[in-house]
Design an enzyme around this catalytic site. Structure first.
Site: not given
Length: 1077
Positions: A409, A498, A789
């Site tokens: 990843d 966030e 993606r």
């Protein structure tokens, strides 16, 4: 009955399948209806495998399912029932030892599980019954019971939150024991029950919960609660994951909550998540089984040949029935075919020791004990998280030395997942740096101040969007006496992105100060508090790749704010607004930053009424709730206006580039699988040296394919072109390909999710139209592959596709988030990073390490050594496998097992520092090199050669019938003891010759085992002989060693037997010196 009564109150509802109805407090909703107690499982947690009564039969059944154990059981039964040349003890005792050791190990592990279960099941909980707090054991909780949980206590089952000590009915929970996320999550009670904060009021609640049947997904829950008043008119409220408190989670920063049990015991999500993990088998284990089959064939062949030769020899009457050994009448009348069959079985029993029964238990001990070296390695310790490496399974240690493909990843694995707000773009105007408080955004202290700026209202709208469109929580301790110290706010969120965006808005003067009574509070640049009623949150998911909030301003306007990936937002905004923002987004992506686009739209009151109705209906659905909500979200998030974009930096992990370079040098292919956009991922790949400056990139992306009207034709054209280019450059052989990477032009492939779907879903026609086949050929020739993606399912599909390539390459997946779990479970070896995206990856992995850089030592040093050690162990056991029952029994168990076990745990044929500094050494053992046909035949030849030397050397010695000065004649037991002594010393000294890394343990077990053999031989023949039925070994060993001829023979034959090995060592040393010079 209760479902019929429930449906009576829910008129018009369709009959649903796969749901359960739970009556809160186990009270009927109607006093006129008869109530029948519900039948659900109790709250006992059972992680153990056995009970006291089924342990013996179940464990024995499982152990005898192994081919080797079952084989030795058959041999033992043959020895018991058929007249064989060896005692049943010779196979029975080793088999008993192996079965007993394994049973004790498994029994102890299960006892630990029983003890852990009892600690949970017997813990104290408080149930609300008849308006009283009743103390009970956790296992006594039933579905429907109302449970009271105090601060810092763990939830005893899955509960629906009814109320808490807070006014707004919220509570804070940590789920570290479930998914490793230590940050607090906020959970909510439905607004109709938040006032029920006392025992009396909560006991008077009459409600029924209808929800889905238990399922393992921690983050999904669908249900609704119907609350009944005295008029029996039900008020229905939807229930979701935010209302569900999971067993194993801990209550934090909240004094007390009341919840109703909906799932108990083995039906809780925690229990369901620990079931069904697939068993992985290493390549070495498969090689062992193959070797066993070969040796079994050799055994059958030897038994058949010996049986045939026996009857050829007995074909003459004198040999068949000599005068001194006449047959009985029964033997003469025995059916000859039956006699031949029993003779065949007897020879099988005689030769069965070429299949080593103790090898399996030695291999298991080696794997189990060897795994501690990973946990003990201080180089894997990370001071930041105060943890080291974790081994979840020891069965795959040697597989770490056989990896061909590494799938990694990007975010949180190659990068830190520590987000920092870098810059933003508003209507095409770039903002970078920290604004001064005096003039909002008009001045900056950053290195690149902007020369122009957007409209003031647009700036404020953009910053309000950052402060409102998120799921960030403010730590409760930051609010004292109703006054919030905004300068010291601590933000909590499951996503570091966030928090970075909220902090970024704070830099420019807009501060999010928390949620109070359903209102989001924002402090603007003028230090004024603005309140926005939070109407709906449209949560982020990996399919939509965006999230939105619908808020109501103090003036009554209804606004939707949306943030998401550019590919998810651009199609939903006005076309003329895209161009200015797109330039900045692409530039930031090339710089390696993570980008998000911000959009908004105003919603008219009439439109909101319709939207609100649709959202409530979707949230109330029990069947296909997610699909219905997604459809509503899709309709709402249209015709928006683009405001700007943000750029957040995710820094590269320490030594990530050096680790990837080392893996490349070791001959491993590294693929990066990420959900990020291509430009960002591409920049990261260059930064971590997955792609070099001279790497030629081959792109299979939406951008390159959409150049043509027909995507399939363009895809086929590109695939064919790339294949031709690579086939011209590289040879076909995989082994030579690894060397060719450093000698020829390097190629890298970039592919995105939509193109991969086109390839995987294409029709599998024969010939050149087979997209998948051509794609795999291209991938195999590329040194590195970037897949961007990617959805989680696509990551697993890619791993599965590579696993099924010709030659079955060994795959390793490494990641840190929940979206990496599928590929971690799919690959041969799964590595979890103990990262900031939770611990789902590390919990589902085979091994867990704190950082990506630790993969280098894990593979190049530990993996290399584990493979070499266990390969040598397996070869040695097949090489060293005859005589008196006691010696046969002790041979594999005591005389020769401990030295090879110590070797297989401690040997370092190459220094660890050398292994990590020279990754090319990893290539020498790749492809299961030490357990191929060549090494197998060499060890088999060595065993055959030494066996020939042992036998015929001793045979020639015995041509002189008298070996003692007194003329005493030695017999067959002395003959066998000489051979056995030479055998024990030779195989042990062979191991001493192979040992490169000597420790005091090696010295102890090698020389100690030889000393023990000598001691045992004197003990067996000279001390306990009066207690034995057979006196054949009486003083055999002592008398044997009194002969000088036998001494010289033993020494000479040991030297001759080891001469091929000594010659090989000398030649290898000479070759190494030549290469060094």
């Amino acid at each position: 009955m209760f479902r019929r009564s429930f449906n009576r109150f829910c008129a018009g509802e369709e009959k649903r399948v796969g749901t359960r109805t739970v009556f809160v407090g186990n009270h009927p909703v109607s006093e006129t209806e008869a109530y029948i107690a519900q039948k659900f499982c109790d709250n006992r947690i059972i992680s153990s495998k056995y009970t006291l009564w089924n342990f013996l039969p179940k464990n024995l059944f499982e152990q005898f399912r192994r081919i080797a154990n079952f084989y030795f059981l058959i041999i033992f039964l043959i020895q018991v029932t058929v007249d064989t040349p060896t005692s049943p003890i010779t196979s029975g005792l080793p088999l008993f030892f192996v079965i007993t050791v394994t049973a004790i190990k498994q029994g102890y592990e299960d006892w630990l599980r029983h003890r852990a279960d009892n600690e949970v099941n017997k813990s104290t909980v408080y149930i609300i019954e008849n308006a009283k707090r009743v103390k009970k054991e956790s296992e006594k909780i039933k579905v429907g019971d109302i449970v009271e949980v105090q601060a810092d206590e763990t939830f005893p089952c899955d509960l629906i939150l009814l109320s808490s000590c807070t006014v707004d009915g919220t509570c804070y929970v940590t789920t570290a024991s479930l998914d490793g996320e230590s940050n607090c999550k906020t959970h909510y009670a439905v607004r109709d029950t938040i006032e029920l904060r006392t025992v009396e009021s909560i006991d008077n609640l009459r409600a029924a919960i209808e929800c889905e049947q238990p399922q393992s997904d921690l983050y999904k829950f669908v249900g609704r609660i119907n609350i009944y008043s005295n008029s029996l008119e039900a008020v229905a409220r939807s229930l979701g994951p935010e209302n569900l408190l999971l067993k194993g989670a801990t209550l934090k920063n909240t004094k007390k909550i009341y919840g109703v049990a909906v799932y108990t015991g083995m039906e809780t999500k925690m229990a369901l998540n620990y079931q069904g993990k697939s068993q992985k088998r290493s390549a070495v284990e498969k090689s062992i089984n193959a070797f066993l089959i070969v040796y079994l064939f050799i055994l059958l062949t030897k038994a058949a040949i010996c049986t045939t030769l026996k009857y050829v020899w007995q074909s003459t009457p004198y040999n068949d029935e000599p005068w001194y050994n006449q047959k009985t009448q029964k033997e003469r009348e025995t059916w000859k075919v039956l006699k031949m069959f029993t003779d065949f079985l007897s020879f099988m029993v005689l030769f069965n020791f070429i299949i080593p029964v103790s090898m399996y238990v030695t291999v298991e001990m080696q794997k189990f004990l060897g795994s501690f070296f990973i946990s003990w390695d201080n180089d894997f310790y990370d001071e930041e998280i105060n943890e080291g490496a974790l081994v979840n399974t020891s069965d795959l240690n040697e597989e770490l030395g056989q990896v061909d493909y590494v799938f990694t990843d990007k975010t949180g694995t190659l990068t830190e997942n520590s987000m920092e707000f870098i810059e933003c773009c508003i209507d095409g105007h770039k903002y970078k740096g920290v604004a001064q408080e005096t003039d909002g955004l008009s001045q900056t202290d950053g290195p690149l101040p902007y020369l122009d700026r957007a409209d003031k209202n647009r700036e404020e709208l953009f910053l309000r969007a950052l402060c409102l469109c998120h799921t960030v929580e403010v730590k409760p301790n930051d609010t004292v006496d109703g006054v919030t110290e905004s300068s010291e706010l601590t933000y909590m969120s499951s996503s570091p992105d966030e928090i970075a965006l909220v902090k970024g808005a704070k830099k420019y003067g807009f501060t999010f100060v928390g949620v109070q009574n359903g209102y989001m509070r924002v402090e603007n640049q003028r230090k004024e508090i603005e309140e926005y009623e939070l109407l709906h949150t449209l949560n982020f998911d990996s399919v939509r790749r965006r999230m939105s909030v619908i808020v109501k301003t103090q003036s009554g306007d209804i606004l939707l704010f949306c943030k998401g990936a550019d590919s998810a937002v651009f199609p939903r905004v006005q076309n003329h607004e895209i161009d200015l923002i797109k330039v900045h987004v692409e530039h930031n992506a090339m710089e390696g930053y993570r980008t998000l686009c911000i959009a908004f739209k105003e919603i008219a009151p009439d439109d909101y009424e319709r939207v609100n109705r649709q959202l409530i209906e979707a949230k109330m659905a029990l069947q296909d709730r997610e699909e219905k909500m997604e459809k509503v979200f899709d309709e709402i998030e249209t015709d928006m206006h683009l405001i700007g974009a943000t750029a957040v930096e995710d820094k590269l992990q320490d030594q990530a580039a050096e680790t990837i370079e080392a893996l490349h040098a070791a001959g491993l292919k590294v693929w990066v699988l990420t959900g990020d956009k291509m430009e960002t991922a591409k920049s990261t790949c260059y930064a971590c040296r997955l792609f070099q400056t001279n790497t030629e990139l081959l792109e299979l992306t939406t951008k390159t394919i959409e150049e043509s009207e027909r995507k399939e034709d363009r895809l086929h054209e590109l695939l064919t072109e790339y294949r031709k280019k690579l086939l011209r450059e590289f040879p076909k052989s995989t082994r030579s390909l690894k060397k060719a990477w450093t000698e020829h032009q390097e190629y890298g492939l970039i592919i995105d999710g939509s193109t991969l779907s086109l390839i995987l879903n294409s029709s599998q026609d024969s010939g050149s139209n087979n997209y998948r086949s051509i794609f795999l050929q291209i991938c195999m020739k590329c040194t590195a592959v970037l897949c961007c993606r990617m959805a989680p399912l696509q990551k697993a599909q890619i791993v599965r596709m590579v696993k099924n390539l010709k030659g079955s390459p060994i795959t390793l997946s490494i990641g840190d988030g929940a979206n990496d779990v599928s590929m971690i479970l799919e690959s041969h070896v799964g590595i979890g990073i103990k990262g900031k995206e939770g611990r789902q990856a590390s919990r589902n992995s085979d091994y867990a390490v704190p950082k990506f850089k630790h993969l280098k030592k894990l593979l190049l040093a530990h993996g290399h050594l584990y493979y070499v050690r266990i390969a040598h162990l397996v070869q040695y056991f097949f090489y060293k496998p005859l005589y008196d029952a006691a010696y046969l029994t002790m041979y594999n168990i005591c005389f020769t097992s401990l030295p090879i076990l110590a070797y297989s745990l401690l040997e370092q044929h190459i220094n660890i520092d050398t292994l990590t500094s020279d990754p090319r050494l990893y290539m020498k053992i790749s492809g299961n090199a030490m357990l191929q046909l060549g090494p197998f035949l060499y060890w088999t030849f060595l065993a055959a050669f030494e066996g020939t030397v042992f036998f015929f050397g001793t045979y020639f010695l015995f041509q002189t019938t008298s070996l003692d000065e007194n003329g005493k004649v030695y017999g067959n037991w002395t003959f066998g003891t000489i051979i056995f002594t030479i055998l024990v010393f030779t195989v042990t000294l062979k191991l001493a010759l192979d040992t490169r890394f000597w420790t005091w343990i090696n010295h102890l077990v090698i020389w100690g085992s030889l000393a023990f053999y000598v001691f045992f031989s004197f003990f067996w023949g000279g001390i306990i002989w009066p207690f034995l039925k057979q006196q054949r070994m009486y003083f055999i060993f002592a008398q044997m060693l009194s002969s000088v001829s036998i001494w010289l023979t033993i020494i000479l034959l040991i030297f001759v037997s080891l001469s091929p090995e000594m010659l090989r060592i000398v030649l290898r040393s000479v070759r190494r010196r030549k290469s060094e010079s």
